[in-house]
Design an enzyme around this catalytic site. Structure first.
Site, short mmCIF file in Angstrom:
data_model
loop_
_atom_site.label_atom_id
_atom_site.label_comp_id
_atom_site.label_asym_id
_atom_site.label_seq_id
_atom_site.Cartn_x
_atom_site.Cartn_y
_atom_site.Cartn_z
CD GLU A 341 -2.61 1.44 2.66
OE1 GLU A 341 -3.23 2.05 2.62
OE2 GLU A 341 -2.41 0.33 3.55
CG HIS A 342 1.01 3.42 2.51
ND1 HIS A 342 0.68 3.09 3.94
CD2 HIS A 342 0.64 4.85 2.63
CE1 HIS A 342 -0.87 3.36 4.01
NE2 HIS A 342 -0.21 5.14 3.34
#
Length: 450
Positions: A341-342
């Site tokens: 996601e990050h």
């Protein structure tokens, strides 16, 4: 506190080595939750606000006479908001709005032939529903991230729901209400989880009878994060309404070399572990020295945090780890397969490595671009694909609230020019009526339009 996974000397070309499985993700079985939430959706579909008030009493311990939040309560929450917090939200809104406006595309018209055009029109959804959880943490920043792109896209009507809080007399968290007021969102409901998703998908009447007032009109699109029951509810209504994604626990991966500052890396791993005991924090590095220094920093920094138990559980979980690799090339392959996601890049020439990443929800380049910046005030959106979905999905943006419609406009001459090709293809697929729909416009046979 955090385990090590040693991939040195191993490559993905080896039999049975799948980089996607190197760091298992926390269990998040949406399908198993579907059956559990289905009765809630059916109940809200048939009994509307009556069911939602009963759930507020049962799950949240509050007795509601009306699930619609008064506009006065939102105005009061904004008036009472700390000035520094208000200024921070205003700046977050300004930055995200600037990026969103730059992302907004225009209609595209293509003149295929003289007299024949195809135009792609971008049409915003008429009505969107946004769900904001208020349990473990009141995610008021998610109000900004979900509402601003919808407003820029031109969505006419935005409804928002957040769970009622006993501490605040059955209203959603005041910071959430304050940000709604700041953004001009005045249709807000005290409704939580799967019940709120059902309300958005089916609408909700104030009473049980078919003639009672419609309290909440159905929406076209539902966005916003939530627990696994919320995600399961979104899966069940997908097709009735559009949804943004099936978001799971948050994740951060960091690709770093020996130039990285271990205190920064540890702090960033901790920041995402703070969200949830199932949050994933992963460091991928060829430097044993950095790995050791980061582990020492975790031992030092974690006890000083507010949510020690939650963070420690996340860092010790199977979904987190320090992955040792031979070099940054192998590290890049690992983070690309993981599709976080990050993704942070803490390396020499970080921008060059970031440019080679294919799979990530958002990429944060260098030591001065932590994920926390993106969570609040970078101008990027923090609603991002999780669970490896970054290999095929994008984060929330203006585009999420738009649908593309092709408008075909041909005149007689342009249709005549292509008619024989339409007929030929229709005959090839044994769909002669398709060809006849063209032929009837020019007379029998092919000579009429050749």
């Amino acid at each position: 506190m955090i385990r090590r996974i040693d991939l040195r000397g191993r490559r993905a070309s080896e039999p049975a080595l799948d980089y996607r499985a190197v760091v298992p993700r926390a269990p998040f079985d949406v399908e198993a939750a579907v059956d559990a939430v289905r009765p809630t959706l059916d109940d809200v579909r048939h009994r509307g606000a009556v069911a939602l008030r009963e759930y507020a009493s049962r799950w949240d311990g509050v007795e509601l006479t009306d699930i619609r939040v008064p506009v006065e309560a939102m105005a009061r929450a904004l008036h009472e908001l700390d000035p520094d917090v208000r200024a921070a939200f205003e700046e977050s809104i300004r930055r995200l709005r600037a990026v969103s406006e730059a992302e907004l595309e225009t209609d595209t018209e293509v003149r295929v032939v003289p007299g024949g055009t195809v135009t792609q029109r971008l049409v915003p959804y008429r009505r969107a529903g946004v769900y904001i959880p208020g349990g473990v943490a009141p995610l008021a920043s998610s109000v900004v991230m979900n509402v601003v792109p919808a407003q820029v896209a031109g969505v006419e009507s935005i409804a928002l729901a957040s769970s009622p809080q006993k501490e605040y007399g059955g209203l959603p968290h005041p910071t959430i209400l304050a940000v709604c007021a700041l953004l001009g969102v005045d249709e807000v409901y005290a409704a939580g989880g799967a019940g709120a998703i059902a309300m958005f998908a089916y609408g909700a009447r104030a009473g049980e009878g078919p003639d009672t007032e419609v309290l909440c009109q159905p929406v076209d699109f539902v966005a916003g994060p939530g627990r696994i029951t919320t995600v399961a509810a979104k899966r069940l209504v997908k097709g009735i309404v559009g949804i943004d994604s099936e978001a799971g626990p948050t994740e951060i991966a960091i690709l770093a070399d020996d130039t990285a500052d271990p205190s920064y890396v540890a702090a960033d791993l901790i920041s995402q572990a703070e969200h949830d005991p199932m949050a994933a924090s992963v460091l991928v590095t060829p430097s044993v020295e950095l790995a050791t220094a980061v582990e020492a920093e975790l031992e030092r920094q974690v006890p000083a945090t507010k949510h020690v138990q939650r963070i420690g559980e996340a860092l010790r979980g199977e979904q987190s780890g320090v992955v040792l690799v031979d070099d940054l090339e192998q590290g890049l392959a690992v983070v690309d397969a993981y599709a976080a996601e990050h993704l942070e890049i803490h390396t020499t020439d970080a921008a060059r490595w970031a440019a080679r990443v294919r799979n990530a929800g958002a990429i944060f380049v260098g030591p001065w671009s932590p994920v926390s910046l993106g969570d609040y005030a970078a101008g990027s959106n923090h609603v991002l694909p999780t669970g490896g979905c970054a290999c095929h999905s994008s984060g929330l943006s203006v585009r999420s609230y738009l649908k593309a419609v092709h408008v075909v406009d041909y005149d007689q001459a342009a249709l005549r020019d292509v008619a024989k090709h339409v007929v030929a293809l229709a005959e090839a697929e044994d769909l002669p009526a398709h060809g006849q729909a063209v032929q009837v416009r020019f007379g029998p046979g092919t000579d009429g339009y050749a």
